[in-house]
Design an enzyme around this catalytic site. Structure first.
Site, PDB file in Angstrom:
ATOM      1  N   HIS A 271      53.610   0.175  -4.230  1.00 54.57           N
ATOM      2  CA  HIS A 271      53.461  -0.039  -3.052  1.00 54.57           C
ATOM      3  C   HIS A 271      54.519   0.543  -2.104  1.00 54.57           C
ATOM      4  CE1 HIS A 271      51.254  -3.649  -2.405  1.00 54.57           C
ATOM      5  NE2 HIS A 271      52.100  -3.865  -3.455  1.00 54.57           N
ATOM      6  N   ASP A 322      44.837  -4.275  -5.046  1.00 54.01           N
ATOM      7  CA  ASP A 322      45.860  -5.506  -5.039  1.00 54.01           C
ATOM      8  C   ASP A 322      45.081  -6.779  -4.866  1.00 54.01           C
ATOM      9  OD1 ASP A 322      47.567  -6.652  -4.715  1.00 54.01           O
ATOM     10  OD2 ASP A 322      48.792  -4.788  -3.237  1.00 54.01           O
TER      11      ASP A 322
HETATM   12  C1  NGQ Z   1      51.689 -10.329  -6.305  1.00 53.84           C
HETATM   13  N1  NGQ Z   1      51.462 -10.305  -4.200  1.00 53.84           N
HETATM   14  O1  NGQ Z   1      52.168 -10.824  -7.288  1.00 53.84           O
HETATM   15  O2  NGQ Z   1      50.893 -10.635  -6.370  1.00 53.84           O
HETATM   16  C2  NGQ Z   1      52.300 -10.047  -4.722  1.00 53.84           C
HETATM   17  C3  NGQ Z   1      52.824 -11.148  -4.037  1.00 53.84           C
HETATM   18  C4  NGQ Z   1      55.100 -11.700  -4.189  1.00 53.84           C
HETATM   19  C5  NGQ Z   1      51.707  -9.123  -2.949  1.00 53.84           C
HETATM   20  N2  NGQ Z   1      52.761  -8.266  -3.251  1.00 53.84           N
HETATM   21  C6  NGQ Z   1      54.026 -12.062  -4.603  1.00 53.84           C
HETATM   22  N3  NGQ Z   1      50.888  -7.650  -2.415  1.00 53.84           N
HETATM   23  O3  NGQ Z   1      55.019 -10.301  -4.189  1.00 53.84           O
HETATM   24  O4  NGQ Z   1      56.244 -11.731  -4.602  1.00 53.84           O
HETATM   25 ZN    ZN Z   2      50.823  -6.404  -6.634  1.00 50.53          ZN
END
Ligand code: NGQ
Ligand code: ZN
Length: 461
Positions: A271, A322
């Site tokens: 990101h 993602d």
């Molecule tokens: C994840 N996803 O780990 O799947 C994360 C969400 C977080 C994104 N950041 C959960 N897109 O960051 O704590």
């Molecule tokens: Zn991720």
């Protein structure tokens, strides 16, 4: 040994016509010759591109893509979405993970992704106890990659705490992610020593929210003792509240913190959405890859990565699907450029004087950065992400007879591919010298889709 013949191909120096590619029994390209006429016994191809790396996948999230689009709060956000994600996490087990990932990887291959990095953080049973095989969930992903033929870089992910500096207790739903550094390294060592030619391992720290500086140091010290170079991935600076919490904890912003700790070209920062001018310059200079996931970042309301400034500073990029709200490299690249246009109210922001064609600039940057971030290649001697001797034969064939591509000059082709229509032009796909998609079909796709439907019937209530 196999010989392919293609009408045109994107080679490291640009487009070439009537190209013959020799591939050995290990799936490596041994020779690339231009202006060769075809012989009747050869499979004749239209247009060949190197396979594209998908540098960021949480495979299980494929099964909830599009199913969280109902407002649950007056201020729906990344954080309210995450609550739904956690409810969903509780239902995932090794079996259904394998089936979801099998369906997903077939979709990826059909879209032109030939390799994927799995940033995988669900390790434990729903109650937090380890499985009898502590790597059971990782194994499900390896099995799915094996069954489909996609090239896998498995990134077992370290997750130790719920907030910066261990400030928040872990929620019950996060117990599935939790590991100590020792257990993490044991799992990683087992998976690394078992990795054969079909998969590779790397390291992932979930985020600076989820690991301590000491844990990062310990894991990096272990990594330095390994004979092969393992890539290192981390989520950073995706959401503004996360940036603010990091400043509160450390006095530094997340990417600033990482730069201050020391990161190099083996790192992939996932990101990296919110950057200051100083961070843009320093991140680009570090040689690390920015792993951008434009459709997910839009989906979650993250913000806009400063692509134009970062590319101008010489920064490396790669793309990932993602959360899999889209499984299409074309759509990721299109969104990457379009968000810039909307933000700056200009056009062709990824292009430069030397590389004025936006599509070509985006794809070539992504191919190089992606292969590198997956630990498959290095800039000094590429071994993936190119059609060249010494590289793996991971190739996609594009059918240029579709109206969106017909009569394109070489220069126009990638622009039309990325910026016109919604037709998937990928016809055949090869990984490691073996055709895995032929005429837009994967051998396993009917069974995989039926299994996936059964899984969804149980998961989506
Ligand atoms: C994840 N996803 O780990 O799947 C994360 C969400 C977080 C994104 N950041 C959960 N897109 O960051 O704590
Ligand atoms: Zn991720």
């Amino acid at each position: 040994m196999a010989l392919l013949h293609t009408h045109r191909a994107l080679l490291p120096d640009g487009w070439a016509s009537n190209v013959q590619i020799a591939i050995d029994e290990n799936g490596l390209i041994t020779a690339v010759d231009q202006n060769v006429s075809t012989t009747s016994d050869q499979m004749s191809l239209d247009c060949l591109l190197p396979g594209i790396a998908n540098v960021h996948s949480h495979a299980f999230q494929r099964a909830m893509a599009g199913r969280a689009e109902c407002r649950s709060d007056r201020e729906d956000s990344f954080w309210t979405w995450r609550k739904l994600l956690y409810q969903f996490v509780a239902r995932i087990n090794p079996d259904n993970l394998r089936q979801i990932a099998t369906q997903l990887y077939i979709e990826m291959l059909k879209a032109g992704y030939t390799a994927v990095a799995e940033f995988h953080y669900i390790h434990n049973q729903p109650d937090g106890r380890p499985y009898s095989d502590p790597a059971a969930m990782c194994q499900a992903l390896i099995d799915a990659a094996d069954a489909t033929g996609i090239r896998l870089t498995l990134l077992p992910t370290l997750y130790m705490q719920a907030g910066f500096g261990g400030s928040l207790p872990m929620e019950a739903s996060q117990q599935r992610f939790a590991s100590t550094v020792d257990h993490y390294l044991q799992r990683l060592a087992t998976l690394t020593s078992a990795s054969a030619t079909r998969y590779k391992t790397g390291i992932a720290f979930h985020s600076l929210r989820a690991v301590s500086p000491e844990a990062i140091n310990e894991v990096m010290a272990w990594r330095d003792q390994q004979s092969e170079i393992l890539p290192v991935h981390i989520h950073a600076a995706e959401q503004l509240p996360e940036v603010a919490a990091c400043v509160k904890w450390s006095g530094m912003r997340p990417v600033e913190w990482l730069l201050n700790r020391g990161i190099d070209s083996d790192w992939c920062i996932i990101h990296a959405t919110h950057l200051t001018a100083g961070e843009i310059t320093a991140l680009a200079a570090s040689g690390a890859v920015a792993g951008l996931c434009p459709t997910t970042e839009a989906h979650l309301g993250d913000g806009i990565f400063p692509l134009a400034d970062y590319l101008a500073a010489g920064g490396k990029i790669a793309i990932g699907s993602d959360s899999h709200v889209s499984v299409s490299p074309i759509e990721e690249l299109r969104w990457l450029e379009y968000t810039q246009r909307l933000n700056h109210r200009q056009r062709n922001l990824a292009a430069t004087v030397d590389q004025p064609h936006t599509g070509e600039r985006l794809l070539l940057s992504t191919l190089a950065g992606g292969a590198h971030a997956l630990g498959l290649s290095n800039p000094k001697q590429p071994t993936a992400g190119q059609i060249a001797p010494g590289c793996v034969a991971d190739l996609i064939e594009i059918d240029t007879s579709h109206p969106t591509l017909v009569e394109c000059t070489d220069e126009q082709l990638l622009n039309c591919l990325i910026f016109s229509g919604n037709h998937n032009p990928v016809r055949h796909v090869m990984t490691q010298g073996r055709w895995v998609i032929r005429d837009r079909r994967h051998e396993q796709e009917t069974g995989a889709a039926a299994d996936y439907q059964k899984v969804l019937r149980i998961l989506i209530k």
